[in-house]
Design a protein around this motif. Structure first.
Motif, PDB file in Angstrom:
ATOM      1  N   GLY A 103       0.819  -1.212   0.000  1.00 41.38           N
ATOM      2  CA  GLY A 103       0.000   0.000   0.000  1.00 41.38           C
ATOM      3  C   GLY A 103       0.844   1.249   0.000  1.00 41.38           C
ATOM      4  N   LEU A 104       1.949   1.225   0.754  1.00 40.52           N
ATOM      5  CA  LEU A 104       2.850   2.376   0.789  1.00 40.52           C
ATOM      6  C   LEU A 104       3.499   2.585  -0.575  1.00 40.52           C
ATOM      7  N   LEU A 105       3.883   1.496  -1.229  1.00 39.07           N
ATOM      8  CA  LEU A 105       4.508   1.597  -2.544  1.00 39.07           C
ATOM      9  C   LEU A 105       3.537   2.171  -3.578  1.00 39.07           C
ATOM     10  N   ILE A 106       2.284   1.739  -3.511  1.00 41.91           N
ATOM     11  CA  ILE A 106       1.265   2.287  -4.417  1.00 41.91           C
ATOM     12  C   ILE A 106       1.092   3.789  -4.174  1.00 41.91           C
ATOM     13  N   ALA A 107       1.084   4.187  -2.892  1.00 46.32           N
ATOM     14  CA  ALA A 107       0.963   5.606  -2.561  1.00 46.32           C
ATOM     15  C   ALA A 107       2.133   6.401  -3.125  1.00 46.32           C
ATOM     16  N   VAL A 108       3.347   5.841  -3.046  1.00 47.87           N
ATOM     17  CA  VAL A 108       4.531   6.514  -3.592  1.00 47.87           C
ATOM     18  C   VAL A 108       4.406   6.691  -5.100  1.00 47.87           C
ATOM     19  N   VAL A 109       3.940   5.648  -5.794  1.00 51.97           N
ATOM     20  CA  VAL A 109       3.781   5.724  -7.245  1.00 51.97           C
ATOM     21  C   VAL A 109       2.757   6.790  -7.623  1.00 51.97           C
ATOM     22  N   ILE A 110       1.631   6.824  -6.915  1.00 51.67           N
ATOM     23  CA  ILE A 110       0.579   7.804  -7.211  1.00 51.67           C
ATOM     24  C   ILE A 110       1.088   9.229  -6.989  1.00 51.67           C
ATOM     25  N   VAL A 111       1.739   9.460  -5.855  1.00 53.93           N
ATOM     26  CA  VAL A 111       2.248  10.798  -5.556  1.00 53.93           C
ATOM     27  C   VAL A 111       3.338  11.195  -6.546  1.00 53.93           C
ATOM     28  N   SER A 112       4.170  10.235  -6.967  1.00 53.47           N
ATOM     29  CA  SER A 112       5.212  10.519  -7.957  1.00 53.47           C
ATOM     30  C   SER A 112       4.594  10.988  -9.264  1.00 53.47           C
ATOM     31  N   ALA A 113       3.532  10.302  -9.688  1.00 52.90           N
ATOM     32  CA  ALA A 113       2.858  10.684 -10.931  1.00 52.90           C
ATOM     33  C   ALA A 113       2.255  12.077 -10.810  1.00 52.90           C
ATOM     34  N   ILE A 114       1.629  12.353  -9.672  1.00 53.80           N
ATOM     35  CA  ILE A 114       1.039  13.673  -9.455  1.00 53.80           C
ATOM     36  C   ILE A 114       2.120  14.746  -9.493  1.00 53.80           C
ATOM     37  N   CYS A 115       3.242  14.463  -8.838  1.00 53.97           N
ATOM     38  CA  CYS A 115       4.347  15.428  -8.768  1.00 53.97           C
ATOM     39  C   CYS A 115       4.885  15.740 -10.163  1.00 53.97           C
ATOM     40  N   ILE A 116       4.992  14.719 -11.010  1.00 58.16           N
ATOM     41  CA  ILE A 116       5.516  14.912 -12.362  1.00 58.16           C
ATOM     42  C   ILE A 116       4.528  15.685 -13.231  1.00 58.16           C
ATOM     43  N   LEU A 117       3.240  15.385 -13.088  1.00 55.98           N
ATOM     44  CA  LEU A 117       2.235  15.978 -13.963  1.00 55.98           C
ATOM     45  C   LEU A 117       1.838  17.389 -13.548  1.00 55.98           C
ATOM     46  N   LEU A 118       2.031  17.736 -12.272  1.00 51.23           N
ATOM     47  CA  LEU A 118       1.616  19.056 -11.799  1.00 51.23           C
ATOM     48  C   LEU A 118       2.427  20.168 -12.445  1.00 51.23           C
ATOM     49  N   GLN A 119       1.756  21.237 -12.777  1.00 48.73           N
ATOM     50  CA  GLN A 119       2.434  22.436 -13.251  1.00 48.73           C
ATOM     51  C   GLN A 119       2.950  23.224 -12.047  1.00 48.73           C
ATOM     52  N   PRO A 120       4.163  23.779 -12.123  1.00 45.71           N
ATOM     53  CA  PRO A 120       4.717  24.505 -10.971  1.00 45.71           C
ATOM     54  C   PRO A 120       3.868  25.699 -10.552  1.00 45.71           C
ATOM     55  N   GLU A 121       3.030  26.215 -11.479  1.00 41.22           N
ATOM     56  CA  GLU A 121       2.172  27.356 -11.140  1.00 41.22           C
ATOM     57  C   GLU A 121       1.127  26.978 -10.089  1.00 41.22           C
ATOM     58  N   ILE A 122       0.777  25.692 -10.031  1.00 43.31           N
ATOM     59  CA  ILE A 122      -0.174  25.233  -9.001  1.00 43.31           C
ATOM     60  C   ILE A 122       0.639  25.003  -7.738  1.00 43.31           C
ATOM     61  N   THR A 151      20.868  23.089 -11.179  1.00 41.74           N
ATOM     62  CA  THR A 151      19.893  22.127 -11.698  1.00 41.74           C
ATOM     63  C   THR A 151      18.927  22.841 -12.635  1.00 41.74           C
ATOM     64  N   SER A 152      18.630  22.188 -13.753  1.00 38.72           N
ATOM     65  CA  SER A 152      17.714  22.787 -14.727  1.00 38.72           C
ATOM     66  C   SER A 152      16.784  21.744 -15.331  1.00 38.72           C
ATOM     67  N   ILE A 153      16.493  20.682 -14.564  1.00 35.37           N
ATOM     68  CA  ILE A 153      15.625  19.622 -15.078  1.00 35.37           C
ATOM     69  C   ILE A 153      14.178  20.105 -15.096  1.00 35.37           C
ATOM     70  N   ARG A 154      13.499  19.869 -16.177  1.00 37.47           N
ATOM     71  CA  ARG A 154      12.097  20.242 -16.327  1.00 37.47           C
ATOM     72  C   ARG A 154      11.305  19.031 -16.827  1.00 37.47           C
ATOM     73  N   PRO A 155      10.059  18.839 -16.335  1.00 37.05           N
ATOM     74  CA  PRO A 155       9.391  19.645 -15.316  1.00 37.05           C
ATOM     75  C   PRO A 155      10.013  19.440 -13.940  1.00 37.05           C
ATOM     76  N   PRO A 156       9.778  20.376 -13.015  1.00 33.75           N
ATOM     77  CA  PRO A 156      10.423  20.277 -11.703  1.00 33.75           C
ATOM     78  C   PRO A 156      10.041  19.014 -10.941  1.00 33.75           C
ATOM     79  N   GLY A 157       8.849  18.462 -11.207  1.00 29.05           N
ATOM     80  CA  GLY A 157       8.441  17.240 -10.518  1.00 29.05           C
ATOM     81  C   GLY A 157       9.416  16.106 -10.745  1.00 29.05           C
ATOM     82  N   ILE A 158       9.991  16.014 -11.950  1.00 27.68           N
ATOM     83  CA  ILE A 158      10.987  14.977 -12.236  1.00 27.68           C
ATOM     84  C   ILE A 158      12.253  15.229 -11.415  1.00 27.68           C
ATOM     85  N   LEU A 159      12.631  16.505 -11.301  1.00 27.08           N
ATOM     86  CA  LEU A 159      13.799  16.845 -10.484  1.00 27.08           C
ATOM     87  C   LEU A 159      13.594  16.400  -9.042  1.00 27.08           C
ATOM     88  N   PHE A 160      12.420  16.692  -8.470  1.00 21.57           N
ATOM     89  CA  PHE A 160      12.161  16.311  -7.081  1.00 21.57           C
ATOM     90  C   PHE A 160      12.159  14.793  -6.922  1.00 21.57           C
TER      91      PHE A 160
END
Length: 347
Positions: free
Chosen positions: A154-173, A223-232
């Protein structure tokens, strides 16, 4: 009492200094802001280390929240008061609305962020680093209410979901991005703790030194990786590996390095909580006294050393005594299956 990992103290101290230099010295530590992500990963590891077995053994959630309040709140008060003083100093030169200043101080004291934020606004204007403390409290609530009892899958699934959200989110949000960073780091930290319990990791000679150097290198690299979610996500993954090596190699640290590593860990939270408003006062003098970037950075570095020393004074004279007093005062309310349970105020 849980084991104290001295190497993690060292990493936490380096991270706090990295954040301070990122704020104080122009372009000296270009990726110092990533230290906050290390804080979240470390927090997940240390909270799980300190509380997971206790919560599963019957420690009341109210006792957990009380212990976390004792750990965090004294320095929130100090950071808020210093932020208010800096706000008043700014007000004398740039008169504004004192009611707004009072509302910002009240919000800082209770960690209530400024929710309606425009581009460039801060969640906590009087002490901008408090945004991470706000999300630390949020992820702590999630941990005690749900996460500690989840199985690894369950924890691993939560990590995957949050990772996807982090990558897809625009930094303006911005609010959601900050929340995703906190969740991702904390969840990964808990996962690393559980991995360290189940797997036998080989100690690395000079592992503590390699880990410290790795953190310094990450914070110092542009660091200049974009989107920032991938960097994090990538940075958190590296931090997880560093923490695993650090935890496995902790006993390899030379005894003469243990004392100052523990001290760095001890001052990391006071330093983080007070460096912004303290440097505001320093900057009033530095800006007037320096005429180029090199001179400014030198003066800012000297001021940063003074702020580190001040953090040690605040730790010994206020933070630790207040936490000990509050822990003793509330000890009867911290119970596991009817037995008193000490608050882990060092966690």
């Amino acid at each position: 009492m849980h084991r104290r990992y001295v190497t993690l103290d060292l990493l936490r101290g380096i991270a706090a200094i990295g954040v301070m230099l990122f704020h104080n010295c122009v372009d000296v530590v270009p990726s110092g802001y990533l230290a906050v992500d290390l804080f979240f990963v470390l927090s997940g590891f240390v909270i799980a280390l300190s509380y997971e077995d206790k919560l599963r053994g019957g420690l009341a959630q109210s006792a957990f929240f009380l212990a976390r309040f004792i750990r965090l709140w004294p320095m929130i008060v100090v950071g808020s008061v210093l932020g208010l003083l800096a706000g008043l100093a700014h007000y004398t030169a740039h008169p504004g609305d004192l009611w707004t200043l009072g509302a910002q101080f009240s919000g800082s004291l209770i960690l209530l962020p400024k929710l309606a934020i425009a581009e460039g606004d801060e969640l906590f204007p009087l002490n901008t680093v408090f945004w991470s403390l706000f999300f630390e409290v949020v992820v702590n609530v999630i941990y005690a209410a749900w996460l500690y009892s989840r199985r690894a899958q369950g924890l691993l699934i939560a990590v995957v979901i949050v990772s996807a959200i982090c990558i897809l989110l625009q930094p303006e949000i911005r609010m959601l991005m900050l929340f995703a960073r906190a969740l991702l780091g904390f969840f990964l930290g808990v996962l690393v703790y559980r991995m360290s319990k189940k797997l036998q990791w080989t100690a690395v000679r000079f592992g503590w030194l390699f880990c410290a150097a790795g953190v310094v290198l990450i914070l110092a690299m542009p660091t200049s990786i974009r989107p920032p979610g991938i960097l994090f996500l990538l940075t958190d993954a590296v931090f997880c590996a560093i923490i695993l090596v650090a935890a496995a190699s902790d006993e390899k640290m030379p005894s003469k390095s243990v004392g100052w590593s523990q001290w760095l860990g001890d001052i990391s939270y006071p330093l983080y909580a007070i460096h912004r408003p303290l440097f505001y006062f320093c900057s009033l003098l530095i800006v007037r006294a320096t005429h180029d970037l090199a001179a400014y950075n030198l003066a800012a570095f000297v001021a940063s050393i003074a702020i580190v020393a001040a953090s040690g004074v605040v730790l010994r004279s206020f933070d630790q005594p207040v936490r000990r007093y509050l822990t003793g005062l509330t000890r009867p309310y911290l119970k596991t299956k009817g037995r008193p349970e000490a608050a882990f105020w060092e966690a």
